[in-house]
Design a protein around this motif. Structure first.
Motif, short mmCIF file in Angstrom:
data_model
loop_
_atom_site.label_atom_id
_atom_site.label_comp_id
_atom_site.label_asym_id
_atom_site.label_seq_id
_atom_site.Cartn_x
_atom_site.Cartn_y
_atom_site.Cartn_z
N ALA A 86 -8.34 -10.94 21.00
CA ALA A 86 -7.42 -10.85 22.16
C ALA A 86 -8.03 -11.53 23.37
O ALA A 86 -7.36 -12.27 24.10
CB ALA A 86 -7.10 -9.38 22.45
N ALA A 87 -9.33 -11.29 23.60
CA ALA A 87 -9.99 -11.86 24.79
C ALA A 87 -10.05 -13.38 24.71
O ALA A 87 -9.80 -14.08 25.70
CB ALA A 87 -11.39 -11.28 24.94
N VAL A 136 -20.13 -9.04 27.90
CA VAL A 136 -19.69 -7.70 28.31
C VAL A 136 -20.48 -7.22 29.52
O VAL A 136 -21.58 -7.72 29.79
CB VAL A 136 -19.85 -6.67 27.15
CG1 VAL A 136 -18.99 -7.04 25.98
CG2 VAL A 136 -21.31 -6.54 26.75
N GLY A 137 -19.91 -6.27 30.25
CA GLY A 137 -20.61 -5.67 31.39
C GLY A 137 -20.35 -4.18 31.39
O GLY A 137 -19.25 -3.73 31.04
N GLN A 138 -21.35 -3.40 31.76
CA GLN A 138 -21.22 -1.93 31.71
C GLN A 138 -20.80 -1.36 33.06
O GLN A 138 -21.40 -1.69 34.08
CB GLN A 138 -22.55 -1.32 31.30
CG GLN A 138 -22.57 0.20 31.41
CD GLN A 138 -23.92 0.76 31.08
OE1 GLN A 138 -24.21 1.09 29.95
NE2 GLN A 138 -24.78 0.85 32.08
N ASP A 179 -12.07 -11.58 36.14
CA ASP A 179 -11.92 -12.97 36.59
C ASP A 179 -13.00 -13.87 35.96
O ASP A 179 -12.78 -15.04 35.72
CB ASP A 179 -12.06 -13.08 38.12
CG ASP A 179 -10.90 -12.41 38.84
OD1 ASP A 179 -9.87 -12.15 38.19
OD2 ASP A 179 -11.03 -12.14 40.05
N LEU A 180 -14.16 -13.29 35.74
CA LEU A 180 -15.27 -14.06 35.17
C LEU A 180 -15.20 -14.14 33.64
O LEU A 180 -16.11 -14.67 33.00
CB LEU A 180 -16.62 -13.42 35.58
CG LEU A 180 -16.95 -13.55 37.07
CD1 LEU A 180 -18.10 -12.62 37.44
CD2 LEU A 180 -17.31 -14.99 37.42
N GLY A 181 -14.16 -13.55 33.07
CA GLY A 181 -13.99 -13.61 31.62
C GLY A 181 -14.85 -12.61 30.86
O GLY A 181 -15.03 -12.71 29.65
#
Ligand SMILES: Nc1ncnc2c1ncn2[C@@H]1O[C@H](COP(=O)(O)OP(=O)(O)O)[C@@H](O)[C@H]1O
Ligand SMILES: N[C@@H](CCC(=O)OP(=O)(O)O)C(=O)O
Length: 375
Positions: free
Chosen positions: A48-49, A108-110, A136-138
């Motif tokens: 999806a991403a 990914v980011g937590q 915004d940064l994907g």
């Protein structure tokens, strides 16, 4: 009236989608991560991403992934051990996600959130800004409750309601709740007469018709009760929801008729008002007279001190409070303009009196109409 196929299309075409996955779908009963199931979920989300969807993952599993490595046989029961276990499990969870998403070239980011972050305006805006910037940064933000620091009195405990709030915060077009059961049933699926429900047109009405229980997996916390609550918050926020099992993540995101689809029941309101209406429980109550009750019910008036009779509870300016009539009926939720200890001297005073006797800083509504949501 929204149809099932419209809900499915809305999910498939969502620009921003929040996906929530429960502990039982990511971990083994032994208290370790299940790399196979986590990997399958990540493959579906990455698809999806990479097709352009802005995906936010609300993932449980910190405690369920941490107790095995710490040598416990089952999920710890006391809060301190749960918090320590979550600190260990959260790192393990993120390491697996990082590696699994990395295979698809997705970063990914937590983000760890406490219930308080959804209450305080400043923190709420920070969360909103950071999530927005990550998208915004994907990046796929991976959100969990900050279990290690959350205070026991005001924690979500489960991530279902948190996911509905996150859907509001990022103004999602769809919410997907992934669990260990393929759909909502009329009763717990272990009961022989339980029937699968494919579509819920009005979640508020349906709530009365289904029998739901708390968790059955031994690692989850909220069970179906909190999932329906999340679907309700999403529905009244104008966000369509699909509930299904984690192995159906791909088909659900593609709009296939899996699981249970919940139609939105209202037009989307502003994110801020939704937050006031649904965030953590109010800290106190302001009781108002009949005139103020009518004004508040009208939907466009601020609550002035002149119409307030009593203040209950201990809260600070900016905290959510109930506004009740004299019979104890909740009229609205709002953000207090003053600390609870400042309010008694203001009760029944007009704005002119407040300015004259207490000073300009008191010549303001107890709850401003922009910070007030009818219930
Ligand atoms: N009416 C119902 N329909 C479907 N599942 C139900 C119902 N009532 C209770 N459940 C139970 O809710 C469980 C899911 O909740 P939970 O264990 O908290 O999952 P998670 O860890 O994914 O949040 C299911 O395993 C199911 O047994
Ligand atoms: N924040 C907690 C979630 C607790 C929990 O079990 O939630 P859930 O599986 O969604 O019912 C954790 O990561 O362990």
């Amino acid at each position: 009236m929204v149809t099932e196929s419209e809900v499915r299309q809305a999910v498939a075409g969502a620009r921003t989608v929040v996906v929530k996955v429960g502990s039982s779908s990511l971990t083994k009963p032994s208290g370790h991560l299940d790399a196979g199931r986590l990997g399958a979920l990540v493959a579906a989300l990455s698809a999806a991403a990479t097709e352009g969807a802005r995906v936010v993952l609300v993932s449980s599993g910190a405690i369920a992934a941490g107790f095995g490595p710490l040598g416990f046989d089952s999920r710890p029961a006391d809060v301190a051990t749960q918090q320590a276990t979550a600190a260990v499990g959260q790192g393990l969870l993120m390491a697996q996600y990082e590696a699994a998403f990395g295979r698809f070239g997705v970063r990914v980011g937590q983000i760890l959130i406490t219930a308080e972050d959804t209450i305080r305006p400043q923190q709420y805006r920070n969360v909103q800004r950071t999530l927005g910037r990550l998208l915004d940064l994907g990046v796929v933000p991976i959100v969990n409750e900050n279990d290690s620091l959350a205070s026991n009195e005001i924690r979500f405990g489960d991530n279902d309601r948190l996911s509905a709030l996150v859907a509001n915060i990022v103004r999602a077009d769809a919410l997907v709740l992934l669990t260990d059961v393929d759909a909502l049933y009329t009763a717990p699926p272990s009961q022989p007469d339980a029937r699968r429900i494919g579509f819920v047109s009005d979640v508020v009405e349906t709530l009365g018709d289904v029998t739901v229980t708390g968790p059955t997996s031994g690692v989850g916390t909220g069970g179906m009760v909190t999932k329906l609550e999340a679907a309700r918050v999403a529905a009244v926020s104008g966000i369509p929801t699909v509930l299904t099992c984690a192995s159906n993540a791909g088909p659900a995101l593609m709009g296939d008729p899996v699981g249970t689809a919940f139609a939105p029941v209202k037009q989307r309101g502003s994110s801020r008002r939704l937050w006031i209406g649904f965030a953590a429980e109010p800290r106190g109550t302001i009781v108002v007279d009949a005139g103020a009750a009518t004004a508040v019910r009208g939907g466009r008036a601020s609550l002035l001190a002149a119409g307030a009779l009593e203040v209950r509870g201990a809260f600070s300016a900016g905290d959510p409070v109930w506004i009740d009539d004299e019979s104890g009926t909740h009229l609205a939720r709002g953000l207090a303009g003053f600390d609870s200890e400042e309010i008694p001297q203001m009760l029944g005073r007009t704005t002119v009196q407040l300015r004259r006797f207490l000073g300009e800083e008191y010549a303001h509504p107890l709850v401003h109409r922009d910070n007030l949501v009818l219930v």
